[in-house]
Design a protein around this motif. Structure first.
Motif, PDB file in Angstrom:
ATOM      1  N   ASP A   5       0.880  -1.035   0.015  1.00  0.00           N
ATOM      2  CA  ASP A   5      -0.161  -0.044  -0.046  1.00  0.00           C
ATOM      3  C   ASP A   5       0.876   1.081  -0.083  1.00  0.00           C
ATOM      4  O   ASP A   5       0.489   2.257  -0.714  1.00  0.00           O
ATOM      5  CB  ASP A   5      -0.894   0.130   1.269  1.00  0.00           C
ATOM      6  N   GLU A  12       1.029   6.497  -6.978  1.00  0.00           N
ATOM      7  CA  GLU A  12      -0.119   7.330  -7.475  1.00  0.00           C
ATOM      8  C   GLU A  12       0.486   8.809  -7.337  1.00  0.00           C
ATOM      9  O   GLU A  12       0.038   9.534  -8.188  1.00  0.00           O
ATOM     10  CB  GLU A  12      -1.250   6.958  -6.543  1.00  0.00           C
ATOM     11  N   ASP A  16       0.254  11.458 -10.273  1.00  0.00           N
ATOM     12  CA  ASP A  16      -0.608  12.540 -10.150  1.00  0.00           C
ATOM     13  C   ASP A  16       0.252  13.917 -10.651  1.00  0.00           C
ATOM     14  O   ASP A  16      -0.410  14.989 -11.120  1.00  0.00           O
ATOM     15  CB  ASP A  16      -1.012  12.790  -8.584  1.00  0.00           C
ATOM     16  N   THR A 311      -4.438  15.574   6.871  1.00  0.00           N
ATOM     17  CA  THR A 311      -5.560  14.796   6.911  1.00  0.00           C
ATOM     18  C   THR A 311      -5.166  13.336   7.227  1.00  0.00           C
ATOM     19  O   THR A 311      -5.628  12.576   7.888  1.00  0.00           O
ATOM     20  CB  THR A 311      -6.149  14.641   5.496  1.00  0.00           C
ATOM     21  N   ILE A 315      -5.979  11.051  10.375  1.00  0.00           N
ATOM     22  CA  ILE A 315      -6.946   9.767  10.269  1.00  0.00           C
ATOM     23  C   ILE A 315      -5.836   8.771  10.846  1.00  0.00           C
ATOM     24  O   ILE A 315      -6.460   7.546  10.838  1.00  0.00           O
ATOM     25  CB  ILE A 315      -7.644   9.594   9.050  1.00  0.00           C
TER      26      ILE A 315
ATOM     27  N   ASN B 114     -11.445  17.280   2.903  1.00  0.00           N
ATOM     28  CA  ASN B 114     -10.276  16.849   2.880  1.00  0.00           C
ATOM     29  C   ASN B 114     -10.136  15.348   2.431  1.00  0.00           C
ATOM     30  O   ASN B 114      -9.385  14.558   2.764  1.00  0.00           O
ATOM     31  CB  ASN B 114      -9.688  16.723   4.347  1.00  0.00           C
ATOM     32  N   ILE B 116      -8.557  12.877  -0.662  1.00  0.00           N
ATOM     33  CA  ILE B 116      -7.278  12.766  -1.417  1.00  0.00           C
ATOM     34  C   ILE B 116      -7.922  12.762  -2.965  1.00  0.00           C
ATOM     35  O   ILE B 116      -8.487  11.511  -3.426  1.00  0.00           O
ATOM     36  CB  ILE B 116      -6.497  11.718  -1.260  1.00  0.00           C
ATOM     37  N   ARG B 118      -6.545  12.490  -6.012  1.00  0.00           N
ATOM     38  CA  ARG B 118      -5.837  11.743  -7.027  1.00  0.00           C
ATOM     39  C   ARG B 118      -6.393  10.266  -7.085  1.00  0.00           C
ATOM     40  O   ARG B 118      -5.958   9.524  -7.992  1.00  0.00           O
ATOM     41  CB  ARG B 118      -4.431  11.884  -7.131  1.00  0.00           C
ATOM     42  N   THR B 119      -7.013   9.994  -6.162  1.00  0.00           N
ATOM     43  CA  THR B 119      -7.395   8.347  -5.742  1.00  0.00           C
ATOM     44  C   THR B 119      -9.109   8.204  -5.904  1.00  0.00           C
ATOM     45  O   THR B 119      -9.756   9.271  -5.677  1.00  0.00           O
ATOM     46  CB  THR B 119      -6.718   7.667  -4.696  1.00  0.00           C
ATOM     47  N   LYS B 123     -10.848   4.174  -2.377  1.00  0.00           N
ATOM     48  CA  LYS B 123      -9.404   4.032  -1.552  1.00  0.00           C
ATOM     49  C   LYS B 123      -9.464   5.348  -0.504  1.00  0.00           C
ATOM     50  O   LYS B 123      -8.686   4.878   0.606  1.00  0.00           O
ATOM     51  CB  LYS B 123      -8.361   4.343  -2.718  1.00  0.00           C
ATOM     52  N   LEU B 127      -8.655   4.345   3.701  1.00  0.00           N
ATOM     53  CA  LEU B 127      -7.496   4.501   3.814  1.00  0.00           C
ATOM     54  C   LEU B 127      -7.102   4.518   5.478  1.00  0.00           C
ATOM     55  O   LEU B 127      -6.156   3.978   5.807  1.00  0.00           O
ATOM     56  CB  LEU B 127      -7.027   5.960   3.340  1.00  0.00           C
ATOM     57  N   PRO B 128      -8.009   5.089   6.176  1.00  0.00           N
ATOM     58  CA  PRO B 128      -7.804   4.691   7.728  1.00  0.00           C
ATOM     59  C   PRO B 128      -7.549   3.161   8.273  1.00  0.00           C
ATOM     60  O   PRO B 128      -6.814   2.678   9.122  1.00  0.00           O
ATOM     61  CB  PRO B 128      -8.901   5.412   8.360  1.00  0.00           C
ATOM     62  N   ILE B 130      -6.333   0.980   5.803  1.00  0.00           N
ATOM     63  CA  ILE B 130      -5.076   0.466   5.698  1.00  0.00           C
ATOM     64  C   ILE B 130      -4.097   1.053   6.449  1.00  0.00           C
ATOM     65  O   ILE B 130      -3.249   0.157   6.961  1.00  0.00           O
ATOM     66  CB  ILE B 130      -4.735   1.195   4.159  1.00  0.00           C
ATOM     67  N   THR B 136      -6.441  -5.511   2.562  1.00  0.00           N
ATOM     68  CA  THR B 136      -6.873  -5.195   1.411  1.00  0.00           C
ATOM     69  C   THR B 136      -8.438  -5.525   1.306  1.00  0.00           C
ATOM     70  O   THR B 136      -9.328  -4.859   1.115  1.00  0.00           O
ATOM     71  CB  THR B 136      -6.080  -5.336   0.218  1.00  0.00           C
ATOM     72  N   ARG B 175     -15.409   7.603   5.423  1.00  0.00           N
ATOM     73  CA  ARG B 175     -14.084   7.276   5.807  1.00  0.00           C
ATOM     74  C   ARG B 175     -14.019   7.229   7.261  1.00  0.00           C
ATOM     75  O   ARG B 175     -12.954   6.397   8.045  1.00  0.00           O
ATOM     76  CB  ARG B 175     -13.155   8.386   5.191  1.00  0.00           C
TER      77      ARG B 175
END
Lengths: 412, 246
Positions: A5, A12, A16, A311, A315, B114, B116, B118-119, B123, B127-128, B130, B136, B175
């Motif tokens: 990951d 990524e 970008d 962020t 998180i 807030n 992301i 680009r993803t 995803k 994220l939290p 992961i 996965t 999220r």
């Protein structure tokens, strides 16, 4: 966050910012490929030089006057090499033979074509004293006192890329040399020779590109006035070479220069490696510039992604995760840059060796020196590029990891 | 010893807490010293929030609402006072342990989402999970379930930037839920949305609180929304002026 990951997230982030990432990779590519090209060409040259000198006999040494080739502070006292000097050297212990030489360059005409070539003028029967592995094509004859015969090197007979031989055995060639007389006037001397011998390829670029003629013929054609350019001195055994060299130096001081093929290799290799070291420095500076590019790119990335970092921290991302994300980005830039640099460097080395050729002294077709790529050296350059990239990524990564989440989240 | 174990051990050793209390704030003060002088952002603030409660924090600008939320969210440390989440004394933990608490026990919803960009939505949501070390497959499964529950399952492969504001805030809510946190902190969640979309998002938070018994603390400027929560805490000049059920 697991490594997969982490890798995907970093990848990524790089994708970008495609253009910036590609430009940064390009900087690393330029640096690493430059180092690879220069390393390859230097290694090629070193091997080429070694091959040249390996064709020479181990028991010979070259003696020249201080006026030519062995110049130093006392060059004003240099001796003119003549029969007296030859007799003195011949009388030295452990000296078995002394072969005088005239050298120069001439134009030769054959079958309506002209080539500029080196000419070596000596007793042709003594050629094998200097080059013991020399072989002649069938039908060749070598005569000591024939003023009108010539022996021709393989590269002159078969110029690279030519469909037909430039010269054949028994053919007459016309040699033209020019010199400047005492009044400053340019004088042209022309002489015809019959080709009585053709050399098989010897591996010695100098001899393969030379016409060998009788000593008297050379004196006349090159207007040497009995002043020899060089003496080939043969010692009894290879072990005696240093002793003979010391004897000559002891007797003539710095007015004559005596050197061995081994010493010539050392001097040339030293010069070549000094050159290579300088050029390598240029390559490494280019790599460092690439690393600075990575610092700039990632630092900008940290600034632009400050809210994202905030962020991520909010998180629950650990400082170490943020650090790792940016280090992986730097590593990926380094990985792609270094790998592409290797490929482009190897390809570039071959292209450069073909496009940048060396024209030998005295003329003749250009010499191609192929580069040599040592896998260990390639791995070293690859690792150096990668390491520099990772080191370059450390500061921006550390900055990002140390950001306070609250401060980062507030940033617009 | 894992960070979770460290946290659990501390909670057992350091306090005995009421199981029904999700959050306890004790004498919280925050003082900023700057070149402009000493600013008291929070002055001895104390309150508790029960599990499943939906509490709004209201007050004028500069009253200390966001400062409280930052402290409760462990994004900043107080000058004095304590905060307990599930009985854990938050500021006895080091930065790494605090990050783990933020990941496992707190869900954040921000005014400007807030996300992301680009993803993909999926995803972003996972994220939290992961970061928490979820596999996965499990993260995908959980993200898909939450996105379905919030009515945006069909957007999971899109990028947040292509969604409307309301949809983006739903992604942010999804999220915040992925690690099943003890508390959800929402900082002006409707502030960047039009009235209708804002109401939809608020209804979603209410649904999470009432149907799924989530503990939610929402900072808002909107008195109407605040009245629709279970309880409102009014802050003024860094102090609690009013703390009452609605």
């Amino acid at each position: 966050m697991n490594p997969k990951d982490l890798f995907l997230s970093s990848f990524e982030a790089l994708v970008d910012r495609k253009v910036r990432t590609l430009l940064t990779i390009l900087m690393v590519v330029l640096g690493s490929s430059l180092v690879v090209v220069l390393n390859g060409l230097s290694a090629g040259q070193a091997v080429f030089l070694e091959k040249q000198f390996n064709t020479l006999a181990a028991n010979v040494l070259f003696v020249g006057s201080g006026q030519r080739g062995f110049r130093d502070a006392s060059a004003g006292n240099a001796l003119i090499i003549n029969t007296v000097i030859i007799s003195k050297i011949k009388s030295l212990p452990l000296v078995t033979d002394v072969i005088p030489e005239y050298t120069g360059s001439v134009s030769i005409d054959s079958q309506g074509n002209t080539q500029r070539v080196s000419v070596t003028s000596l007793d042709p029967t003594k050629l094998t004293v200097e080059l013991p592995n020399l072989e002649y094509v069938d039908g060749s004859t070598v005569k000591a006192n024939d003023r009108s015969s010539a022996i021709v090197g393989d590269t002159i007979v078969n110029p690279p890329g030519a469909a037909n031989a430039f010269i054949s055995l028994g053919q007459t060639i016309r040699a033209t040399a020019t010199y400047v007389d005492s009044s400053g006037k340019s004088v042209t001397v022309t002489k015809n020779f019959v080709v009585t011998g053709i050399l098989k390829p010897s591996g010695n670029t100098m001899i393969d590109r030379s016409v060998i003629i009788n000593l008297d013929a050379g004196n006349e054609l090159l207007h040497k006035m009995n002043k020899y350019d060089q003496l080939i001195v043969a010692a009894a055994t290879p072990d005696d070479v240093d002793t003979v060299q010391n004897e000559i130096t002891g007797q003539f001081g710095k007015t004559l220069g005596a050197t061995t093929p081994k010493a010539l290799i050392a001097v040339r290799q030293q010069a070549a490696s000094g050159n290579a070291a300088f050029i390598l420095m240029v390559g490494i500076i280019a790599l460092v510039v690439g690393a600075v590019g990575i610092v700039t790119t990632l630092y900008n990335s940290v600034t632009e992604r400050i809210r994202e970092i905030g962020t991520m921290k909010a998180i629950g991302a650990q400082n170490s995760t943020i650090l790792a994300l940016f280090i992986v980005e730097a590593s990926l830039i380094g990985l792609f840059g270094a790998s592409l640099g290797m490929i482009i460097g190897i390809g570039g080395g071959y292209v450069m060796s073909i496009t940048t050729t060396t024209t030998p002294t005295g003329g003749g077709p250009p010499v191609h020196i192929p580069p040599i790529f040592d896998p260990i050296d390639l791995i070293k350059v690859w690792l150096l590029s990668l390491t520099l990239s990772i080191v370059a990524g450390m500061y921006p990564a550390w900055k990002a990891s140390k950001l306070s989440p609250m401060v980062a989240l507030r940033r617009e | 010893m894992t960070k979770d174990l460290v946290v659990e051990k501390r909670s057992q050793n350091e306090i005995v807490h009421d199981d029904s209390t999700a959050l306890k704030v004790e004498n919280l003060s925050k003082i900023y010293n700057s070149t402009a002088g000493r600013v008291v952002a929070l002055d001895n603030v104390s309150f508790s929030i029960k599990k499943g409660e939906f509490v709004s924090i209201i007050g004028p600008s500069g009253s200390g609402k966001s400062t409280v939320l930052n402290m409760v969210g462990a994004l900043d440390r107080p000058s004095s006072g304590k905060i307990y989440i599930d009985g854990i004394d938050m500021f006895s933990l080091n930065d790494s342990e605090l990050a783990t608490v933020r990941n496992r026990r707190i869900g954040f919803i921000f005014q400007s989402f807030n996300l992301i960009n680009r993803t993909t939505v999926q995803k972003n949501v996972k994220l939290p999970g992961i970061i928490a070390g979820m596999s996965t497959d499990e993260a995908d499964l959980r993200a898909d379930k939450i996105l379905s529950a919030l009515g945006i399952a069909d957007k999971k492969n899109q990028k947040p930037v292509n969604l409307s504001g309301g949809q983006q805030q739903r992604v942010a809510i999804a999220r915040s839920l992925i690690n099943n946190p003890s508390i959800i902190l929402a900082d002006e969640p409707t502030g960047n949305l039009d009235t209708k979309t804002g109401e939809d998002v608020f209804d979603m938070l209410k649904m999470l609180s009432h149907k799924f018994k989530r503990t939610i603390i929402m900072v808002t400027h909107n008195p109407e929304l605040a009245e629709s929560t279970d309880r409102s805490i009014l802050l003024r000049d860094g102090r609690i002026e009013k703390d009452a059920a609605n």
